[in-house]
Design a protein around this motif. Structure first.
Motif, mmCIF file in Angstrom:
data_model
loop_
_atom_site.group_PDB
_atom_site.id
_atom_site.type_symbol
_atom_site.label_atom_id
_atom_site.label_comp_id
_atom_site.label_asym_id
_atom_site.label_seq_id
_atom_site.Cartn_x
_atom_site.Cartn_y
_atom_site.Cartn_z
ATOM 1 N N LEU A 99 -5.862 -16.260 -3.609
ATOM 2 C CA LEU A 99 -5.525 -15.186 -4.543
ATOM 3 C C LEU A 99 -6.358 -13.976 -4.173
ATOM 4 C CD1 LEU A 99 -5.707 -18.057 -6.395
ATOM 5 C CD2 LEU A 99 -4.625 -16.509 -8.011
ATOM 6 N N TYR A 100 -5.712 -12.820 -4.121
ATOM 7 C CA TYR A 100 -6.384 -11.613 -3.641
ATOM 8 C C TYR A 100 -5.810 -10.397 -4.359
ATOM 9 C CZ TYR A 100 -7.182 -7.677 -0.403
ATOM 10 O OH TYR A 100 -7.503 -6.461 0.137
ATOM 11 N N GLY A 101 -6.690 -9.558 -4.877
ATOM 12 C CA GLY A 101 -6.213 -8.340 -5.502
ATOM 13 C C GLY A 101 -6.850 -8.055 -6.840
ATOM 14 N N LYS A 102 -6.126 -7.344 -7.677
ATOM 15 C CA LYS A 102 -6.648 -6.847 -8.944
ATOM 16 C C LYS A 102 -7.119 -7.987 -9.852
ATOM 17 C CE LYS A 102 -5.420 -3.904 -12.894
ATOM 18 N NZ LYS A 102 -6.547 -2.961 -12.699
ATOM 19 N N GLY A 103 -8.378 -7.906 -10.290
ATOM 20 C CA GLY A 103 -8.909 -8.870 -11.244
ATOM 21 C C GLY A 103 -9.281 -10.215 -10.664
ATOM 22 N N ILE A 104 -9.231 -10.356 -9.334
ATOM 23 C CA ILE A 104 -9.568 -11.633 -8.685
ATOM 24 C C ILE A 104 -10.987 -11.567 -8.138
ATOM 25 C CG2 ILE A 104 -8.931 -13.239 -6.843
ATOM 26 C CD1 ILE A 104 -6.878 -13.060 -9.106
ATOM 27 N N LYS A 105 -11.725 -12.655 -8.276
ATOM 28 C CA LYS A 105 -13.079 -12.716 -7.722
ATOM 29 C C LYS A 105 -13.042 -12.489 -6.213
ATOM 30 C CE LYS A 105 -14.885 -15.961 -11.182
ATOM 31 N NZ LYS A 105 -15.385 -17.338 -11.421
ATOM 32 N N LYS A 106 -14.117 -11.979 -5.675
ATOM 33 C CA LYS A 106 -14.181 -11.652 -4.253
ATOM 34 C C LYS A 106 -15.086 -12.629 -3.503
ATOM 35 C CE LYS A 106 -13.266 -6.743 -5.033
ATOM 36 N NZ LYS A 106 -12.863 -6.981 -6.423
ATOM 37 N N GLY A 107 -14.552 -13.157 -2.405
ATOM 38 C CA GLY A 107 -15.324 -14.077 -1.584
ATOM 39 C C GLY A 107 -15.714 -15.345 -2.312
ATOM 40 N N TYR A 108 -14.821 -15.818 -3.161
ATOM 41 C CA TYR A 108 -15.143 -16.960 -4.025
ATOM 42 C C TYR A 108 -14.335 -18.188 -3.620
ATOM 43 C CZ TYR A 108 -15.708 -19.812 -8.201
ATOM 44 O OH TYR A 108 -15.996 -20.844 -9.058
ATOM 45 N N GLU A 109 -15.016 -19.285 -3.398
ATOM 46 C CA GLU A 109 -14.341 -20.542 -3.100
ATOM 47 C C GLU A 109 -14.143 -21.337 -4.381
ATOM 48 O OE1 GLU A 109 -14.479 -24.423 -0.119
ATOM 49 O OE2 GLU A 109 -16.133 -22.974 -0.094
ATOM 50 N N ILE A 110 -12.909 -21.610 -4.695
ATOM 51 C CA ILE A 110 -12.561 -22.363 -5.901
ATOM 52 C C ILE A 110 -13.020 -23.813 -5.732
ATOM 53 C CG2 ILE A 110 -10.637 -23.176 -7.331
ATOM 54 C CD1 ILE A 110 -9.106 -20.629 -6.256
ATOM 55 N N VAL A 111 -13.752 -24.319 -6.712
ATOM 56 C CA VAL A 111 -14.296 -25.677 -6.600
ATOM 57 C C VAL A 111 -13.563 -26.680 -7.486
ATOM 58 C CG1 VAL A 111 -16.571 -24.850 -5.941
ATOM 59 C CG2 VAL A 111 -16.062 -25.208 -8.366
ATOM 60 N N GLY A 112 -12.823 -26.209 -8.465
ATOM 61 C CA GLY A 112 -12.096 -27.103 -9.351
ATOM 62 C C GLY A 112 -10.855 -27.683 -8.701
ATOM 63 N N LYS A 118 0.836 -1.206 0.000
ATOM 64 C CA LYS A 118 0.000 0.000 0.000
ATOM 65 C C LYS A 118 0.869 1.253 0.000
ATOM 66 C CE LYS A 118 -3.928 -2.132 2.407
ATOM 67 N NZ LYS A 118 -4.772 -2.135 3.640
ATOM 68 N N ASP A 119 1.873 1.262 0.887
ATOM 69 C CA ASP A 119 2.747 2.428 0.995
ATOM 70 C C ASP A 119 3.533 2.677 -0.287
ATOM 71 O OD1 ASP A 119 1.869 2.678 3.610
ATOM 72 O OD2 ASP A 119 3.649 1.747 4.484
ATOM 73 N N ALA A 120 3.795 1.605 -1.049
ATOM 74 C CA ALA A 120 4.532 1.738 -2.308
ATOM 75 C C ALA A 120 3.672 2.322 -3.424
ATOM 76 C CB ALA A 120 5.076 0.373 -2.740
ATOM 77 N N GLY A 121 2.364 2.388 -3.196
ATOM 78 C CA GLY A 121 1.473 2.941 -4.202
ATOM 79 C C GLY A 121 1.104 1.980 -5.315
ATOM 80 N N ILE A 122 1.309 0.679 -5.086
ATOM 81 C CA ILE A 122 1.029 -0.315 -6.133
ATOM 82 C C ILE A 122 -0.074 -1.290 -5.714
ATOM 83 C CG2 ILE A 122 3.339 -0.188 -7.138
ATOM 84 C CD1 ILE A 122 4.082 -2.711 -5.563
ATOM 85 N N TYR A 123 -0.723 -1.013 -4.596
ATOM 86 C CA TYR A 123 -1.698 -1.953 -4.030
ATOM 87 C C TYR A 123 -2.837 -2.274 -5.003
ATOM 88 C CZ TYR A 123 -4.667 -4.032 -0.378
ATOM 89 O OH TYR A 123 -5.442 -4.883 0.381
ATOM 90 N N ASP A 124 -3.350 -1.250 -5.679
ATOM 91 C CA ASP A 124 -4.495 -1.446 -6.567
ATOM 92 C C ASP A 124 -4.149 -2.270 -7.798
ATOM 93 O OD1 ASP A 124 -6.085 0.005 -4.847
ATOM 94 O OD2 ASP A 124 -5.895 1.882 -5.963
ATOM 95 N N ASN A 125 -2.851 -2.447 -8.070
ATOM 96 C CA ASN A 125 -2.423 -3.237 -9.229
ATOM 97 C C ASN A 125 -1.648 -4.491 -8.814
ATOM 98 O OD1 ASN A 125 -3.389 -1.575 -11.459
ATOM 99 N ND2 ASN A 125 -1.928 -0.058 -10.713
#
Length: 307
Positions: free
Chosen positions: A261-274, A224-231
């Protein structure tokens, strides 16, 4: 041969000084903040069984706002070097040749090697296909230095007692804030050491896991402090689990590990079933960076995790 090696080193230094360019082993300038960044965090001997009862607020927040599975399956044997190498190389021990917990080199001729005479892994793949990338590799278990070509990361460092010694996490945080690496790996060893000394699935083990969760929070704040958190995309996982004071067995407690997996372009609150395997991690990172995966890899990107 010695003259050639010396000349190469001198050439590297001269080029860096005169042209402001770099050789692979010289720290590069900070990564483009708008580019995608990946922080891969590995916890040695972090069994998936431990997640429901653990006090891990940082990790839980990433699970709640990301995609996860508690059924990521390690390769056999469920030991350290075979699984770390599989995680980095998109292949199993039958292909890359690291077959014992402390393998320092392949036990047989790998199915393929790259220009470094090393089985192709995600670190070398990123360096070859995106040579200007800033790559960092921090590890606590000394055996991990054999799993990545030394000339690939811009920063490759053993951080002793990282999960016992808070300044270790702070040093990594400072590096992230300054260099904004495109790809950073951070390997914690405390869960494995505690599992061997006190036992897996014990109060001491959960205490250590909670402590490491706090250090992950330090790393997250640095991003976050590096300014790259959103990417940035965080990936949290492990090499294996454990039973009693050992590991390497065939039980699900030893073989199933978390993958978050958490962050840009990742589903939110999703449990991977595969179905997910350790070697799918490298393929997923290659997918994030848009890299061409080697034919010898058997891993597949965890597409289900992406929006």
């Amino acid at each position: 041969m010695k003259k050639k090696t010396l000349f190469s080193r001198i050439s590297c230094a001269m080029l860096h000084a005169v042209l402001l360019t770099t050789c692979a082993s010289v720290p590069r300038i900070a990564e483009d903040e708008s580019a995608i960044h990946v922080v891969l965090i590995g916890l040695d001997a972090w069994g998936a069984y431990s997640v429901p009862g653990a006090d891990i607020p940082v990790i839980r927040q990433m699970m709640a706002h990301g995609a996860y599975t508690l059924e990521d399956l390690s390769v056999m044997p469920s030991d350290s070097a075979p699984n770390w190498m599989s995680m980095f190389s998109g292949a199993d021990p039958g292909l890359h040749g690291f077959t014992s917990w402390n393998s320092k080199e392949p036990g047989f001729q790998p199915a393929a090697v790259d220009s470094r005479a090393f089985f192709p892994g995600i670190f070398g793949l990123l360096r070859d296909q995106k040579p200007e990338s800033t790559i960092a590799y921090f590890y606590e278990w000394s055996g991990m230095k054999y799993l990545v070509p030394k000339d690939v990361p811009n920063r490759m460092k053993l951080v002793p007692l990282l999960s016992y010694w808070k300044p270790g996490a702070n040093k990594i945080a400072r590096y992230i804030k300054k260099q904004k690496p495109g790809f950073a790996f951070i390997g914690f060893y405390g869960t494995d050491m505690t599992g061997h000394s006190k036992g897996h699935d014990t109060p001491a083990y959960y205490k250590k896991l909670s402590q490491i969760d706090g250090y992950i929070g330090i790393i997250e704040q640095a991003v976050k402090d590096a300014g790259i958190y959103d990417n940035t995309i965080f990936i949290l996982t492990a090499d294996h689990g454990g039973v009693g004071k050992g590991h390497g067995g065939e039980s699900m407690q030893e073989r199933q590990v978390p993958l978050i997996l958490y962050g840009k372009g990742i589903k939110k609150g999703y449990e991977i079933v595969g179905e997910v395997h350790t070697y799918d991690t490298a393929s997923t990172i290659a997918r994030i960076f848009g890299l061409v995966q080697p034919d010898v890899w058997i891993g597949k990107p965890v597409e289900e995790a992406f929006e």
